[in-house]
Motif scaffolding. Structure first.
Motif, PDB file in Angstrom:
ATOM      1  N   LEU A 156       0.853  -1.185   0.000  1.00 30.22           N
ATOM      2  CA  LEU A 156       0.000   0.000   0.000  1.00 30.22           C
ATOM      3  C   LEU A 156       0.890   1.237   0.000  1.00 30.22           C
ATOM      4  O   LEU A 156       1.864   1.306   0.741  1.00 30.22           O
ATOM      5  N   HIS A 157       0.547   2.199  -0.833  1.00 34.34           N
ATOM      6  CA  HIS A 157       1.370   3.408  -0.913  1.00 34.34           C
ATOM      7  C   HIS A 157       0.549   4.552  -1.492  1.00 34.34           C
ATOM      8  O   HIS A 157      -0.513   4.331  -2.069  1.00 34.34           O
ATOM      9  N   ILE A 158       1.062   5.756  -1.329  1.00 34.71           N
ATOM     10  CA  ILE A 158       0.555   6.898  -2.086  1.00 34.71           C
ATOM     11  C   ILE A 158       1.583   7.158  -3.167  1.00 34.71           C
ATOM     12  O   ILE A 158       2.766   6.843  -2.998  1.00 34.71           O
ATOM     13  N   ASP A 159       1.144   7.736  -4.298  1.00 33.30           N
ATOM     14  CA  ASP A 159       2.096   8.000  -5.377  1.00 33.30           C
ATOM     15  C   ASP A 159       2.928   9.230  -5.040  1.00 33.30           C
ATOM     16  O   ASP A 159       2.416  10.242  -4.578  1.00 33.30           O
ATOM     17  N   SER A 160       4.222   9.087  -5.278  1.00 34.06           N
ATOM     18  CA  SER A 160       5.077  10.269  -5.176  1.00 34.06           C
ATOM     19  C   SER A 160       5.682  10.433  -6.558  1.00 34.06           C
ATOM     20  O   SER A 160       5.638   9.533  -7.378  1.00 34.06           O
TER      21      SER A 160
ATOM     22  N   LEU B  91      -4.057  13.406 -10.440  1.00 32.89           N
ATOM     23  CA  LEU B  91      -5.344  12.816 -10.822  1.00 32.89           C
ATOM     24  C   LEU B  91      -5.075  11.825 -11.946  1.00 32.89           C
ATOM     25  O   LEU B  91      -4.507  12.192 -12.977  1.00 32.89           O
ATOM     26  N   ARG B  92      -5.449  10.567 -11.730  1.00 32.75           N
ATOM     27  CA  ARG B  92      -5.137   9.549 -12.748  1.00 32.75           C
ATOM     28  C   ARG B  92      -6.372   8.738 -13.111  1.00 32.75           C
ATOM     29  O   ARG B  92      -7.187   8.414 -12.253  1.00 32.75           O
ATOM     30  N   ILE B  93      -6.467   8.443 -14.407  1.00 31.25           N
ATOM     31  CA  ILE B  93      -7.504   7.511 -14.859  1.00 31.25           C
ATOM     32  C   ILE B  93      -6.796   6.291 -15.451  1.00 31.25           C
ATOM     33  O   ILE B  93      -5.822   6.436 -16.194  1.00 31.25           O
TER      34      ILE B  93
ATOM     35  N   LEU C  82      -4.461   5.475  -0.672  1.00 31.38           N
ATOM     36  CA  LEU C  82      -3.496   4.389  -0.471  1.00 31.38           C
ATOM     37  C   LEU C  82      -3.920   3.213  -1.337  1.00 31.38           C
ATOM     38  O   LEU C  82      -5.063   2.759  -1.266  1.00 31.38           O
ATOM     39  N   HIS C  83      -2.999   2.749  -2.160  1.00 29.49           N
ATOM     40  CA  HIS C  83      -3.331   1.695  -3.117  1.00 29.49           C
ATOM     41  C   HIS C  83      -2.094   0.859  -3.404  1.00 29.49           C
ATOM     42  O   HIS C  83      -0.966   1.292  -3.144  1.00 29.49           O
ATOM     43  N   GLY C  84      -2.316  -0.310  -3.958  1.00 32.18           N
ATOM     44  CA  GLY C  84      -1.197  -1.149  -4.395  1.00 32.18           C
ATOM     45  C   GLY C  84      -1.727  -2.148  -5.401  1.00 32.18           C
ATOM     46  O   GLY C  84      -2.769  -2.762  -5.180  1.00 32.18           O
TER      47      GLY C  84
HETATM   48 FE   LIG Z   1       0.836   3.859  -7.270  1.00 33.23          FE
END
Ligand SMILES: [Fe+2]
Length: 317
Positions: free
Chosen positions: A161-165, A177-179, A276-278
């Motif tokens: 699990l992470h946030i994008d940096s 913002l991502r699709i 938070l996603h992975g």
């Molecule tokens: Fe990511």
């Protein structure tokens, strides 16, 4: 029509909300737009089961056989390396490297496939922009359309699990913002895990953050245009929090999470520095990244920048 959490497979603790927008829904309906912007800015995910991005016959043929696209197929588990398309230059980046089992590798697109893959990624970027602007018209003229990523390789291990940096692309406080779209030609879903809301995650790891002074090397790289702009304190905090969370095995084992599956033909939208996603598994996905200034948000206080500023008590950009 819109509903809630129809794709949750396994859930533990409070996790990111998922708003499902069924195919055929009128994306310009005010109530739908209100729910969509609230979900998105609040750190949720918007899920479009049949979003309408179609591959051409030729693209389907290529995507069905990666040997037709790539000169070399590494034996990978984490879905890398990726192919990056830069809309500003209108072409695939030739030298985009990723670490694969300790070696720097890039996806080498065959000359015979390059024009088609490039055209597919370019078309995807335009399609993505039109979907985003239909759903979030108030972001018009504020969005900065950045890279398109194509992941031709399969992933078989779970990403923490992470946030994008942003690495080489500092957002300087802007939201990412991502699709994303699953373009697998047959039936393989893209599986993600989603974690807890941003604020409890930050509260947990903030006391351990130690920021280093920006190095002279990074400022030179930025000035030479090798990296895209200088890193602000915000970018440093996000990178540090991401690293702390990913490294913490106990957190990864016990933190709230749920598993969601995105079937082929579906798309999903999220602010990935907030959610938070992975990735867990899947093959063949496209995504388009936009940078969105927090002032353009319906409620800037929900942005990762403003939450971090509130919790640290300082201005970060
Ligand atoms: Fe990511």
């Amino acid at each position: 029509m819109a509903g809630d959490e129809q794709i949750s497979v396994r859930e533990k603790g409070e996790t990111a909300k998922v708003l499902t927008i069924e195919s055929g829904a009128d994306l310009s309906a005010p109530e739908l737009r209100r729910m969509a912007i609230e979900t998105l800015e609040d750190g949720g995910v918007i899920y479009l089961p049949r979003s309408g991005f179609e591959l051409s016959e030729r693209e389907r043929e290529l995507v069905s056989d990666t040997a037709k696209i790539l000169s070399r197929e590494p034996d990978v588990e984490d879905g890398r390396p990726t192919i990056i398309f830069d809309p500003a230059r209108g072409r695939i980046k030739k030298y985009h490297y990723a670490q694969v089992r300790g070696k720097m590798m890039r996806a080498q697109v065959k000359d015979t496939a390059r024009p088609d893959i490039q055209a597919m990624m370019s078309r995807y970027g335009e399609w993505a922009e039109s979907v985003i602007l239909q759903l979030f018209p108030s972001y018009q003229d504020k969005l900065d359309r950045k890279r398109v990523t194509y992941r031709p390789f399969a992933r078989s291990n779970t990403q923490s699990l992470h946030i994008d940096s942003s690495y080489g692309y500092p957002t300087q406080g802007r939201a990412m913002l991502r699709i994303f779209s699953n373009i697998h030609p047959v039936s393989r879903p893209r599986v993600w895990q989603l974690g807890e809301p941003f604020e409890p995650f930050v509260r947990r790891f903030l006391p351990s953050v130690r920021l280093s002074k920006p190095s002279w090397l990074s400022s030179i790289l930025a000035r030479l245009g090798i990296v895209d702009g200088t890193k602000t304190k915000y970018d440093q905090y996000i990178a540090a929090l991401r690293a702390l969370g990913m490294r913490d095995k106990e957190y990864q084992r016990t933190a709230p999470h749920k598993v969601v599956e995105f079937p082929p033909g579906s798309s999903w939208i999220a602010i990935t520095d907030l959610v938070l996603h992975g990735a867990m598994s899947g093959q063949h996905s496209l995504d388009q990244t936009f940078y969105l200034p927090v002032e353009a948000m319906n409620d800037p206080s929900h942005s990762s920048l403003r939450i971090l500023e509130r919790l640290t008590g300082e201005a970060l950009v």
